[in-house]
Design a protein around this motif. Structure first.
Motif, PDB file in Angstrom:
ATOM      1  N   GLY A  21       0.802  -1.220   0.000  1.00  0.00           N
ATOM      2  CA  GLY A  21       0.000   0.000   0.000  1.00  0.00           C
ATOM      3  C   GLY A  21       0.835   1.269   0.000  1.00  0.00           C
ATOM      4  O   GLY A  21       0.296   2.363  -0.187  1.00  0.00           O
ATOM      5  N   GLU A  22       2.148   1.131   0.191  1.00  0.00           N
ATOM      6  CA  GLU A  22       3.008   2.322   0.185  1.00  0.00           C
ATOM      7  C   GLU A  22       3.587   2.563  -1.207  1.00  0.00           C
ATOM      8  O   GLU A  22       3.555   1.690  -2.075  1.00  0.00           O
ATOM      9  CB  GLU A  22       4.136   2.163   1.209  1.00  0.00           C
ATOM     10  CG  GLU A  22       3.625   2.261   2.649  1.00  0.00           C
ATOM     11  CD  GLU A  22       4.750   2.331   3.670  1.00  0.00           C
ATOM     12  OE1 GLU A  22       4.588   3.080   4.633  1.00  0.00           O
ATOM     13  OE2 GLU A  22       5.774   1.618   3.501  1.00  0.00           O
ATOM     14  N   VAL A  23       4.145   3.755  -1.360  1.00  0.00           N
ATOM     15  CA  VAL A  23       4.721   4.145  -2.657  1.00  0.00           C
ATOM     16  C   VAL A  23       6.223   4.343  -2.487  1.00  0.00           C
ATOM     17  O   VAL A  23       6.665   5.045  -1.577  1.00  0.00           O
ATOM     18  CB  VAL A  23       4.065   5.448  -3.156  1.00  0.00           C
ATOM     19  CG1 VAL A  23       4.742   5.928  -4.445  1.00  0.00           C
ATOM     20  CG2 VAL A  23       2.575   5.249  -3.381  1.00  0.00           C
ATOM     21  N   VAL A  49       4.481  14.927  -7.958  1.00  0.00           N
ATOM     22  CA  VAL A  49       4.701  13.822  -7.019  1.00  0.00           C
ATOM     23  C   VAL A  49       3.444  13.605  -6.170  1.00  0.00           C
ATOM     24  O   VAL A  49       3.021  12.464  -5.943  1.00  0.00           O
ATOM     25  CB  VAL A  49       5.928  14.113  -6.124  1.00  0.00           C
ATOM     26  CG1 VAL A  49       5.990  13.160  -4.944  1.00  0.00           C
ATOM     27  CG2 VAL A  49       7.212  14.041  -6.952  1.00  0.00           C
ATOM     28  N   TYR A  50       2.835  14.705  -5.712  1.00  0.00           N
ATOM     29  CA  TYR A  50       1.603  14.627  -4.929  1.00  0.00           C
ATOM     30  C   TYR A  50       0.537  13.847  -5.705  1.00  0.00           C
ATOM     31  O   TYR A  50      -0.127  12.957  -5.177  1.00  0.00           O
ATOM     32  CB  TYR A  50       1.119  16.044  -4.615  1.00  0.00           C
ATOM     33  CG  TYR A  50      -0.237  16.119  -3.959  1.00  0.00           C
ATOM     34  CD1 TYR A  50      -0.359  16.025  -2.564  1.00  0.00           C
ATOM     35  CD2 TYR A  50      -1.396  16.302  -4.713  1.00  0.00           C
ATOM     36  CE1 TYR A  50      -1.602  16.101  -1.960  1.00  0.00           C
ATOM     37  CE2 TYR A  50      -2.638  16.372  -4.110  1.00  0.00           C
ATOM     38  CZ  TYR A  50      -2.738  16.276  -2.735  1.00  0.00           C
ATOM     39  OH  TYR A  50      -3.970  16.349  -2.142  1.00  0.00           O
ATOM     40  N   ARG A  72      -6.392   7.285  -4.319  1.00  0.00           N
ATOM     41  CA  ARG A  72      -7.109   8.323  -3.575  1.00  0.00           C
ATOM     42  C   ARG A  72      -7.603   9.475  -4.446  1.00  0.00           C
ATOM     43  O   ARG A  72      -7.815  10.581  -3.931  1.00  0.00           O
ATOM     44  CB  ARG A  72      -6.171   8.928  -2.524  1.00  0.00           C
ATOM     45  CG  ARG A  72      -5.788   7.971  -1.426  1.00  0.00           C
ATOM     46  CD  ARG A  72      -4.914   8.716  -0.442  1.00  0.00           C
ATOM     47  NE  ARG A  72      -4.553   7.869   0.694  1.00  0.00           N
ATOM     48  CZ  ARG A  72      -3.862   8.319   1.732  1.00  0.00           C
ATOM     49  NH1 ARG A  72      -3.464   9.568   1.777  1.00  0.00           N
ATOM     50  NH2 ARG A  72      -3.568   7.507   2.732  1.00  0.00           N
ATOM     51  N   CYS A  73      -7.727   9.263  -5.727  1.00  0.00           N
ATOM     52  CA  CYS A  73      -8.002  10.418  -6.603  1.00  0.00           C
ATOM     53  C   CYS A  73      -9.446  10.518  -7.084  1.00  0.00           C
ATOM     54  O   CYS A  73      -9.731  11.244  -8.065  1.00  0.00           O
ATOM     55  CB  CYS A  73      -7.016  10.431  -7.760  1.00  0.00           C
ATOM     56  SG  CYS A  73      -5.358  10.920  -7.207  1.00  0.00           S
ATOM     57  N   ASP A  74     -10.346   9.806  -6.433  1.00  0.00           N
ATOM     58  CA  ASP A  74     -11.775   9.951  -6.719  1.00  0.00           C
ATOM     59  C   ASP A  74     -12.076   9.889  -8.213  1.00  0.00           C
ATOM     60  O   ASP A  74     -11.700   8.965  -8.877  1.00  0.00           O
ATOM     61  CB  ASP A  74     -12.318  11.260  -6.100  1.00  0.00           C
ATOM     62  CG  ASP A  74     -12.173  11.258  -4.585  1.00  0.00           C
ATOM     63  OD1 ASP A  74     -12.284  10.167  -3.999  1.00  0.00           O
ATOM     64  OD2 ASP A  74     -11.934  12.324  -4.011  1.00  0.00           O
ATOM     65  N   ARG A  75     -12.707  10.969  -8.721  1.00  0.00           N
ATOM     66  CA  ARG A  75     -13.206  10.893 -10.103  1.00  0.00           C
ATOM     67  C   ARG A  75     -12.110  11.008 -11.156  1.00  0.00           C
ATOM     68  O   ARG A  75     -12.358  10.798 -12.335  1.00  0.00           O
ATOM     69  CB  ARG A  75     -14.291  11.954 -10.308  1.00  0.00           C
ATOM     70  CG  ARG A  75     -15.515  11.664  -9.431  1.00  0.00           C
ATOM     71  CD  ARG A  75     -16.671  12.559  -9.780  1.00  0.00           C
ATOM     72  NE  ARG A  75     -17.101  12.384 -11.151  1.00  0.00           N
ATOM     73  CZ  ARG A  75     -17.850  13.271 -11.804  1.00  0.00           C
ATOM     74  NH1 ARG A  75     -18.213  14.395 -11.212  1.00  0.00           N
ATOM     75  NH2 ARG A  75     -18.211  13.042 -13.047  1.00  0.00           N
ATOM     76  N   ARG A  76     -10.903  11.393 -10.755  1.00  0.00           N
ATOM     77  CA  ARG A  76      -9.821  11.401 -11.749  1.00  0.00           C
ATOM     78  C   ARG A  76      -8.873  10.208 -11.530  1.00  0.00           C
ATOM     79  O   ARG A  76      -7.758  10.180 -12.081  1.00  0.00           O
ATOM     80  CB  ARG A  76      -9.059  12.724 -11.714  1.00  0.00           C
ATOM     81  CG  ARG A  76      -8.270  12.990 -10.451  1.00  0.00           C
ATOM     82  CD  ARG A  76      -7.491  14.301 -10.537  1.00  0.00           C
ATOM     83  NE  ARG A  76      -6.493  14.406  -9.490  1.00  0.00           N
ATOM     84  CZ  ARG A  76      -6.742  14.712  -8.225  1.00  0.00           C
ATOM     85  NH1 ARG A  76      -7.982  14.938  -7.830  1.00  0.00           N
ATOM     86  NH2 ARG A  76      -5.773  14.784  -7.350  1.00  0.00           N
ATOM     87  N   GLN A  77      -9.323   9.247 -10.741  1.00  0.00           N
ATOM     88  CA  GLN A  77      -8.490   8.074 -10.447  1.00  0.00           C
ATOM     89  C   GLN A  77      -8.227   7.241 -11.705  1.00  0.00           C
ATOM     90  O   GLN A  77      -9.152   6.916 -12.450  1.00  0.00           O
ATOM     91  CB  GLN A  77      -9.186   7.196  -9.388  1.00  0.00           C
ATOM     92  CG  GLN A  77      -8.391   5.949  -9.007  1.00  0.00           C
ATOM     93  CD  GLN A  77      -7.051   6.288  -8.337  1.00  0.00           C
ATOM     94  OE1 GLN A  77      -6.989   7.159  -7.475  1.00  0.00           O
ATOM     95  NE2 GLN A  77      -5.988   5.607  -8.756  1.00  0.00           N
TER      96      GLN A  77
END
Lengths: 128, 377
Positions: B216-218, B336-337, B346-351
């Motif tokens: 789960g980490e990057v 990077v963010y 975690r990017c909702d509708r742009r995931q």
């Protein structure tokens, strides 16, 4: 175009007024060329440079017509800046002049001339 | 083996604000620390990238959070400053001297063309100190050599603005059609106003540590940092001259090559890309130089829809710099963010669906280029 006798070149080591031509530095050791003139050769790091006049004719490698004045610019808009490919084997960034800037095209033949901007003299290549 | 792990990221929206660049940086860094679950007192070093924030900007951020006596380094690498800060943070971690470090990018820029002391005074007087001129040159040569069209340039802006609708931290968040882009005013031919990003304000930050990445980490998988070679006629080094030679590789291609080599990955394995769309043409050219398509096919790539959200390889799902604006010291960390959050889902509708590998690419004055490849474990 002949520059007024009182006009000051915008920078040192850029061009000669008589005859009108860009100045470059040629390395006597490795032959590398630079514009503007330099104190040493960035290709071989030697100090043995001679100042030469660069070709007064060339070909337009790329250009852009600029419609908004950038910070510090003393001239008028629109104007064109491009990269001119010289037979010397150097590409130089220069102001580009033409009767109609809209008609400029990559590959156009261009010729050197002096260009007054504000209260200084600069350089340009004009579409032949 | 030990990894460089992005344990937390934060970002202040990009736009126009009353607060100072340092204030924005404090907010972004506090968000990153909270995201990481790391206390400020546990941070061992800070790297701050910026171009306009003056003396000791990173020190002022640290002072606001509390004097802990840690080493602080300010970096100026223009538009690629964020990438450089991440690489400095990586080197600090790999030295073994530090456990946890932070990289923060901040900026607050004047409106309009960038006023850059990068250019000698004489170049400013005669109108050659035009920051986007190099982008115009790149666009014009690409159109000349490959037949890239104005509409393809406009489609880049249309795509990135369509993505921005789903990014609450972007400056411009409305759809803009290719026709609107083509009707906007000329700035530096062939680039029009809506093909160029806006210099603005903002901040972004990352907390990094060194240990094996947990599920789960990057983690940082590979990186490249290069500067232009003499002979690259057009680029962010904005040269007065260059020798007539052909086949000199552009700085993006060289930085990407290094990042791919170090990561052991290739462009086919990427799930998303955040690249330097300072202007539409740079996106088209970068997609080629990053190896996402063949030379000359960048225009066709955007036209095909492959780089849209939902396409084969989304490019600038965040909306890119065309929508976010470009606070130069912060923009690389803004990428990077986005990528870290995409890889965490975690990017909702742009995931981007099933995103596992992401690439960031930033270009800056002087001919800098940084490329980072991040992997969700």
């Amino acid at each position: 175009m002949t520059a007024p006798a009182t006009a000051v070149p915008v920078g040192e080591g850029l061009f000669s007024v008589d005859p009108p031509a860009l100045l470059g530095a040629r390395c006597r050791a490795c032959g590398a060329l630079r514009f503007p003139v330099a104190a040493f050769c960035a290709a071989c790091q030697r100090d043995d440079l001679e100042t030469i006049r660069l070709a007064t004719e060339g070909e337009l490698y790329v250009f852009s017509v600029i419609h908004a004045p950038p910070p510090g610019y003393a001239g008028e808009v629109p104007y064109a800046v491009g990269i001119v490919e010289l037979a010397d084997g150097l590409r130089v960034t220069s102001t580009i002049l033409a009767e109609e800037l809209e008609d400029l095209a990559i590959g156009d033949r261009v010729r050197f001339e002096l260009l007054p901007i504000g209260d200084v003299v600069s350089y340009a290549y004009r579409r032949a | 083996m030990s990894d460089v792990v992005f344990v937390g990221v934060g970002m202040h929206p990009f736009g126009r604000f009353d607060a100072s660049a340092v204030d924005l940086g404090v907010l972004a860094l506090r968000e990153a620390l909270a995201d990481a679950g790391v206390a400020w007192s546990d941070v061992d070093a800070l790297f701050c990238s910026h171009m306009y924030a003056g003396t000791g900007a990173g020190h002022k951020i640290a002072a606001a959070l509390g004097y802990t006596g840690i080493p602080i380094t300010n970096l100026e690498n223009a538009c690629s400053g964020g990438g450089a800060a991440v690489l400095a943070a990586r080197q600090a971690l790999l030295s073994g001297d530090y456990e946890t470090v932070v990289a923060v990018g901040i900026e607050k820029m004047p409106r309009g063309f960038m006023d850059m002391d990068y250019f000698d005074g004489w170049r400013q007087v005669i109108g050659h100190a035009v920051n986007p001129l190099q982008f115009a040159f790149g666009a014009a040569r690409h159109m000349h050599e490959h037949g890239t069209t104005e509409r393809q340039l406009a489609l880049v802006a249309e795509k990135n603005h369509a993505h921005s609708v789903h990014n609450p931290k972007a400056m411009y968040r409305r759809e803009i059609t290719a026709d609107e882009v083509l009707a906007s005013r000329r700035v530096v031919d062939p680039l029009r106003l809506l093909m160029l990003c806006t210099p603005n304000e903002g901040a972004a930050a990352a907390v990094l540590t060194r240990r094996p990445a947990a599920a789960g980490e990057v983690r940082l998988r590979g990186q490249g940092l290069k500067t232009a070679l003499r002979g690259q006629a057009i680029g962010e080094h904005m040269p007065t001259d260059s020798p007539v030679v052909d086949g000199v590789e552009g700085v993006t291609r060289r930085a990407a090559h290094e990042a791919y080599e170090r990561s052991g990955l290739g462009p086919d394995e990427l799930d998303l890309v955040e690249l330097q769309d300072t202007d539409s043409a740079t996106e088209i050219i970068a997609t080629e130089e990053l190896g996402l398509c063949a030379v000359g096919e960048g225009g066709a790539l955007v036209e095909s829809g492959a780089t849209r959200l939902g396409g084969r390889l989304p490019v600038n799902a965040s909306g890119g710099l065309l929508s976010k604006g470009e606070p130069v010291g912060a923009s690389g960390l803004g990428q990077v963010y986005e990528v870290v959050n995409q890889l965490r889902g975690r990017c909702d509708r742009r995931q981007v669906e099933r995103a596992r590998i992401g690439l960031t690419h930033s270009l800056g004055a002087g001919g800098n280029c940084s490329v980072l490849i991040l992997e969700g474990v």
